[in-house]
Motif scaffolding. Structure first.
Motif, PDB file in Angstrom:
ATOM      1  N   TRP A   1      55.103  46.936  51.984  1.00  0.00           N
ATOM      2  CA  TRP A   1      54.697  46.536  53.334  1.00  0.00           C
ATOM      3  C   TRP A   1      55.099  45.089  53.655  1.00  0.00           C
ATOM      4  N   HIS A   2      55.948  44.523  52.822  1.00  0.00           N
ATOM      5  CA  HIS A   2      56.503  43.188  53.064  1.00  0.00           C
ATOM      6  C   HIS A   2      57.764  43.292  53.921  1.00  0.00           C
ATOM      7  N   GLY A   3      58.023  42.235  54.716  1.00  0.00           N
ATOM      8  CA  GLY A   3      59.322  42.131  55.366  1.00  0.00           C
ATOM      9  C   GLY A   3      59.324  42.236  56.868  1.00  0.00           C
ATOM     10  N   ASP A   4      58.269  42.784  57.476  1.00  0.00           N
ATOM     11  CA  ASP A   4      58.223  42.921  58.937  1.00  0.00           C
ATOM     12  C   ASP A   4      56.880  42.389  59.420  1.00  0.00           C
ATOM     13  N   PRO A   5      56.769  41.079  59.607  1.00  0.00           N
ATOM     14  CA  PRO A   5      55.473  40.490  59.970  1.00  0.00           C
ATOM     15  C   PRO A   5      54.862  41.070  61.238  1.00  0.00           C
ATOM     16  N   GLN A   6      55.680  41.334  62.255  1.00  0.00           N
ATOM     17  CA  GLN A   6      55.119  41.833  63.504  1.00  0.00           C
ATOM     18  C   GLN A   6      54.514  43.221  63.338  1.00  0.00           C
ATOM     19  N   LYS A   7      55.210  44.069  62.599  1.00  0.00           N
ATOM     20  CA  LYS A   7      54.652  45.405  62.365  1.00  0.00           C
ATOM     21  C   LYS A   7      53.404  45.324  61.490  1.00  0.00           C
ATOM     22  N   TYR A   8      53.424  44.434  60.510  1.00  0.00           N
ATOM     23  CA  TYR A   8      52.242  44.261  59.659  1.00  0.00           C
ATOM     24  C   TYR A   8      51.039  43.864  60.509  1.00  0.00           C
ATOM     25  N   ILE A   9      51.224  42.907  61.395  1.00  0.00           N
ATOM     26  CA  ILE A   9      50.124  42.441  62.256  1.00  0.00           C
ATOM     27  C   ILE A   9      49.622  43.583  63.139  1.00  0.00           C
ATOM     28  N   GLU A  10      50.554  44.335  63.690  1.00  0.00           N
ATOM     29  CA  GLU A  10      50.188  45.470  64.550  1.00  0.00           C
ATOM     30  C   GLU A  10      49.309  46.463  63.791  1.00  0.00           C
ATOM     31  N   LYS A  11      49.691  46.787  62.559  1.00  0.00           N
ATOM     32  CA  LYS A  11      48.944  47.773  61.793  1.00  0.00           C
ATOM     33  C   LYS A  11      47.605  47.216  61.300  1.00  0.00           C
TER      34      LYS A  11
ATOM     35  N   MET B   1      36.879  43.008  57.381  1.00  0.00           N
ATOM     36  CA  MET B   1      38.322  43.006  57.166  1.00  0.00           C
ATOM     37  C   MET B   1      38.752  41.738  56.433  1.00  0.00           C
ATOM     38  N   VAL B   2      39.499  41.934  55.347  1.00  0.00           N
ATOM     39  CA  VAL B   2      39.963  40.822  54.518  1.00  0.00           C
ATOM     40  C   VAL B   2      41.489  40.769  54.574  1.00  0.00           C
TER      41      VAL B   2
ATOM     42  N   TYR C   1      49.698  36.460  59.494  1.00  0.00           N
ATOM     43  CA  TYR C   1      48.279  36.349  59.839  1.00  0.00           C
ATOM     44  C   TYR C   1      47.996  37.105  61.135  1.00  0.00           C
ATOM     45  N   PRO C   2      47.039  38.055  61.120  1.00  0.00           N
ATOM     46  CA  PRO C   2      46.808  38.902  62.296  1.00  0.00           C
ATOM     47  C   PRO C   2      46.073  38.217  63.444  1.00  0.00           C
ATOM     48  N   GLY C   3      45.461  37.066  63.196  1.00  0.00           N
ATOM     49  CA  GLY C   3      44.699  36.377  64.234  1.00  0.00           C
ATOM     50  C   GLY C   3      43.220  36.354  63.914  1.00  0.00           C
ATOM     51  N   ASP C   4      42.549  35.301  64.344  1.00  0.00           N
ATOM     52  CA  ASP C   4      41.146  35.093  63.981  1.00  0.00           C
ATOM     53  C   ASP C   4      40.231  36.240  64.400  1.00  0.00           C
ATOM     54  N   GLU C   5      40.482  36.847  65.552  1.00  0.00           N
ATOM     55  CA  GLU C   5      39.561  37.882  66.024  1.00  0.00           C
ATOM     56  C   GLU C   5      39.680  39.181  65.230  1.00  0.00           C
ATOM     57  N   TYR C   6      40.734  39.294  64.401  1.00  0.00           N
ATOM     58  CA  TYR C   6      40.936  40.515  63.620  1.00  0.00           C
ATOM     59  C   TYR C   6      40.630  40.325  62.135  1.00  0.00           C
TER      60      TYR C   6
ATOM     61  N   SER D   1      40.234  27.550  56.127  1.00  0.00           N
ATOM     62  CA  SER D   1      38.805  27.481  55.802  1.00  0.00           C
ATOM     63  C   SER D   1      37.949  26.917  56.920  1.00  0.00           C
ATOM     64  N   ASP D   2      38.539  26.211  57.875  1.00  0.00           N
ATOM     65  CA  ASP D   2      37.727  25.676  58.957  1.00  0.00           C
ATOM     66  C   ASP D   2      37.181  26.782  59.851  1.00  0.00           C
ATOM     67  N   ARG D   3      37.792  27.979  59.777  1.00  0.00           N
ATOM     68  CA  ARG D   3      37.348  29.057  60.656  1.00  0.00           C
ATOM     69  C   ARG D   3      37.020  30.365  59.949  1.00  0.00           C
ATOM     70  N   LYS D   4      37.398  30.504  58.673  1.00  0.00           N
ATOM     71  CA  LYS D   4      37.124  31.735  57.952  1.00  0.00           C
ATOM     72  C   LYS D   4      36.589  31.429  56.554  1.00  0.00           C
ATOM     73  N   PRO D   5      35.611  32.248  56.079  1.00  0.00           N
ATOM     74  CA  PRO D   5      35.222  32.105  54.673  1.00  0.00           C
ATOM     75  C   PRO D   5      36.358  32.594  53.788  1.00  0.00           C
ATOM     76  N   LEU D   6      36.490  31.993  52.605  1.00  0.00           N
ATOM     77  CA  LEU D   6      37.550  32.378  51.687  1.00  0.00           C
ATOM     78  C   LEU D   6      36.990  33.137  50.499  1.00  0.00           C
ATOM     79  N   MET D   7      37.767  34.084  50.015  1.00  0.00           N
ATOM     80  CA  MET D   7      37.455  34.753  48.762  1.00  0.00           C
ATOM     81  C   MET D   7      38.709  34.771  47.893  1.00  0.00           C
ATOM     82  N   ILE D   8      38.512  34.645  46.594  1.00  0.00           N
ATOM     83  CA  ILE D   8      39.597  34.942  45.667  1.00  0.00           C
ATOM     84  C   ILE D   8      39.451  36.419  45.363  1.00  0.00           C
TER      85      ILE D   8
END
Length: 720
Positions: A262-272, A289-290, A305-310, A350-357
């Motif tokens: 699923w690497h190589g097409d950022p726009q399609k990845y974001i869409e999905k 959603m992580v 990155y799909p965007g903060d609201e997603y 990190s200023d807007r999302k919690p992080l997990m390893i």
């Protein structure tokens, strides 16, 4: 040197030839001659065995090419400088030019400086210190997002502990065994599932039985086009909801790496990703959603990155191993710790999302060379679980990948149970209340404690604190750490976990904490000195007291807020603004203090005070001992924790009944024996006070060959 590093070096060599061609064949003669002379002088110095003589010429060339915005050439000469300074162990200058080289490569539109940044971090000396605190407001503030709104399932502060246990022979997927094996329940468990498969119900049932959440690594192994809003996806979501547990859905992770389909097409990845988010939002509100890239390659993750609201949580996959991909031929990674590898992601999100390893592990055995790395494993396991949550307070979940990859992938052994020292250290570290065992909105440690970084001023604590250092040296392995208070060593350690507890009685006001770090040869390699003071704690009938206006020191005596203590002892307080007199009444006892007057009145009788009452920021402050004893209270002193233990009484003190006496004398005869060591002063003595705040003051052939270099770089990148 791994293949990526080798490729970068080859490309840099090719561009160096390009630079030479440009000097010989391009540009005006008036400009080229002095630049070429500098180059020749530098080469002559190197060829004569005097590379130090080349340094000023290389520095001149860096500045020259940067001034004309020839970032390509400037980066090349930074490369000469950083390698030279690294070779002579002048690490400060080496770091400077490694970072500058990376900067110029980026300005030239290339990511060739990634290995330079990696090396800069490997040789950087770090000595930072953290201390525990129960200041919950401060802990919540440093762990909160910029907008103050917690994400789904986000703790106020603290870190969820998670584990992938399926390939742990002792535990497998029997999640209820966690406490018996590792001494503590885990908050979540990791399961892998392919997108065309049913919801992993068995894993969810086991997690529910253990009172845990589930992290699902959901992989579209048939490619992004297989992700559709259809009956399968909707049914999957409804079954997820019916599981009745919190679910962290790590959809299509490590998308920035070319090892996944699923690497190589950022726009399609974001869409999905957005499609999956929207379906889960409608059908399964218990799903968070992580978005979880790999820690490398760092520069290619942001476009996915799909965007903060997603996105609810931002995760990352990262592993700590002595050799790159487990293979000594690909590069020695022992100088790289897990800590700095989170920096880029943390600073970006990190200023807007919690992080997990999302998944991580530390190798203690490399199967390809058949080498044991227990010391390496312990050092970096400590950094992963003790240091990272302190340095990164927005890091709120860590999941350990508990597997021995003996015959596949990196060929590293990460299995805790295969190394008793690793298992023991892990169990010890996660036993801290900082590690949360239940996923729930706004969770926090049961003891209300956390950590803050010591700064160059302030740094006060009460009763006791845990000191935890974050230390990294170019020598990699630490021989010894000495901790001293005001020049006297109070603790020495030779092995992780580094850190220890300090009682307030060990740290009088105005103290300094000093750390001295030695390598395994016994050579001092780093040190740090920071101000640290303890404050006196006040308890009344066993309950710790807090004050809006902290106590202050005047002429060696401690003044505390009258109203706060009087009201805590059940007295009513009135204030006469005209005479600036505070009066407390309880039963038949009346106590009055006038601001600026060294005499108080108890039931009409005058009492001499050591210091007068004062107004501080609108609060009437009086001597601590007088306040404590005015209504018949008893005082006891715990010198170990520097705590004034007050017990309330029903009437004025016997001393006050006799008329004009000094309240600030010895403790009353009817109080328990004071626990004051010989070198500890009483809380109201002239020599010391409490809650004393001390502030201390203490980085065209020429163009054709450049085009060829860029073409080769793109070709190699497509292959890799």
């Amino acid at each position: 040197m791994n293949i990526r590093q080798w490729t970068n070096r080859c490309l840099k060599g090719l561009t160096a030839l390009s630079l030479a061609a440009g000097l010989l064949l391009g540009g005006s003669q008036a400009e080229a001659d002095p630049i070429w002379d500098r180059w020749q002088a530098a080469d002559a110095a190197v060829n004569s065995g005097n590379p130090a003589g080349a340094v000023p010429h290389w520095q001149f060339l860096v500045e020259h090419y940067a001034s004309i915005q020839d970032w390509h050439s400037a980066a090349l000469f930074c490369g000469r400088l950083d390698e030279y300074f690294d070779s002579i162990q002048d690490y400060d200058n080496a770091i400077r030019y490694y970072e500058l080289e990376n900067k110029y490569w980026l300005m030239d539109g290339k990511d060739w400086g990634a290995v330079d940044l990696q090396r800069a971090e490997q040789i950087r000396t770090i000595v930072d210190v953290y201390m525990s605190t129960q200041d919950t407001e401060l802990l919540k503030k440093q762990a909160a997002p910029a907008n103050g709104k917690l994400a789904k399932f986000e703790p106020e502060y603290g870190t969820y502990i998670g584990m992938y246990s399926e390939q742990d022979p002792a535990m497998q997927n029997y999640f209820t065994r966690s406490e018996s094996i590792y001494g503590k329940k885990h908050a979540l468990y990791l399961a892998y599932s392919q997108l065309d498969k049913p919801f992993p119900q068995a894993y969810a049932s086991r997690a529910k039985e253990a009172g845990a959440a589930l992290q699902i690594a959901w992989e579209p192994s048939n490619g992004l086009d297989s992700v559709q809003d259809n009956d399968y996806l909707r049914k999957w979501a409804r079954v997820a909801k019916a599981s009745g547990i919190p679910i962290f859905l790590r959809y299509a992770s490590e998308m920035n790496g070319n090892w996944v389909v699923w690497h190589g097409d950022p726009q399609k990845y974001i869409e999905k990703f957005r499609l999956v988010h929207d379906v889960m939002a409608e059908e399964a509100p218990n799903v968070a959603m992580v978005w979880s890239p790999g820690d490398v390659p760092a520069y290619s993750m942001d476009v996915y990155y799909p965007g903060d609201e997603y996105v609810d949580w931002v995760g990352v996959s990262m592993y700590t191993e002595p050799y790159e991909n487990g293979d000594p031929k690909q590069g020695n990674m022992q100088a790289t710790s897990p800590v700095e590898r989170l920096d880029y992601l943390y600073k970006t999100y990190s200023d807007r999302k919690p992080l997990m390893i999302s998944e991580t592990a530390v190798s203690h055995y490399a199967h390809i060379p058949q080498e044991s790395f227990t010391d390496y494993g312990l050092l970096n396991l400590h950094r992963l679980y003790e240091i990272m949550p302190l340095k990164y307070p927005r890091l709120k979940s860590i999941t350990y990948f508990n597997v021995d990859l003996k015959d596949r992938e990196s060929r590293n052994n990460y299995l805790l149970g295969a190394n008793e020292a690793m298992k023991k250290l892990y169990s010890s570290m996660v036993s801290s209340p900082l590690y949360l065992t239940k996923v729930e909105q706004g969770a926090k440690p049961a003891d209300g404690a956390g950590h803050i970084k010591l700064s160059d001023s302030g740094n006060t604590f009460t009763e006791k604190t845990k000191i935890t250092p974050w230390i990294k040296i170019p020598d990699i392995y630490i021989g010894k750490v000495d901790y001293a208070i005001n020049g006297s060593v109070v603790k020495s350690q030779t092995n992780p976990p580094f850190g220890f507890e300090l009682d307030a009685g060990q740290v009088p006001e105005g103290s300094r904490l000093e750390l001295t770090v030695y390598n395994r040869s016994g050579t001092k390699v780093a040190s740090k000195s920071l101000p640290l003071s303890s404050q006196v704690t006040v308890t009344l009938d066993g309950k710790r007291q807090s004050f809006e206006q902290p106590p202050v020191i005047r002429n060696g005596s401690t003044l505390t807020p009258l109203r706060a203590i009087f009201e805590a002892m059940g007295a009513t307080v009135t204030w006469d603004a005209a005479t600036q007199t505070a009066t407390g009444r309880k039963g038949n006892t009346s106590v009055s203090l006038k601001v600026g007057d060294k005499q108080a009145v108890v039931n009409g009788k005058t009492v001499e005070l050591e210091v007068p009452a004062l107004l501080v920021n609108g609060y009437t402050m009086g001597p601590a001992r007088f306040i404590g004893e005015a209504f018949g209270g008893q005082l006891q002193w715990d010198g170990k924790t520097r705590t004034v233990q007050m017990k309330s009484g029903g009437s004025a003190s016997a001393a006050a009944k006799d008329g004009a006496v000094s309240i600030a004398g010895p403790q009353p005869t009817n109080s328990p024996a004071p626990l004051i060591p010989a070198n500890e002063q009483k809380p109201d003595s002239q020599e010391s006070g409490w809650l004393h705040y001390v502030a201390a003051a203490l980085l065209q052939v020429h163009k054709m060959m450049q085009a060829a270099a860029a073409w080769i770089a793109n070709l190699v990148a497509s292959i890799l």
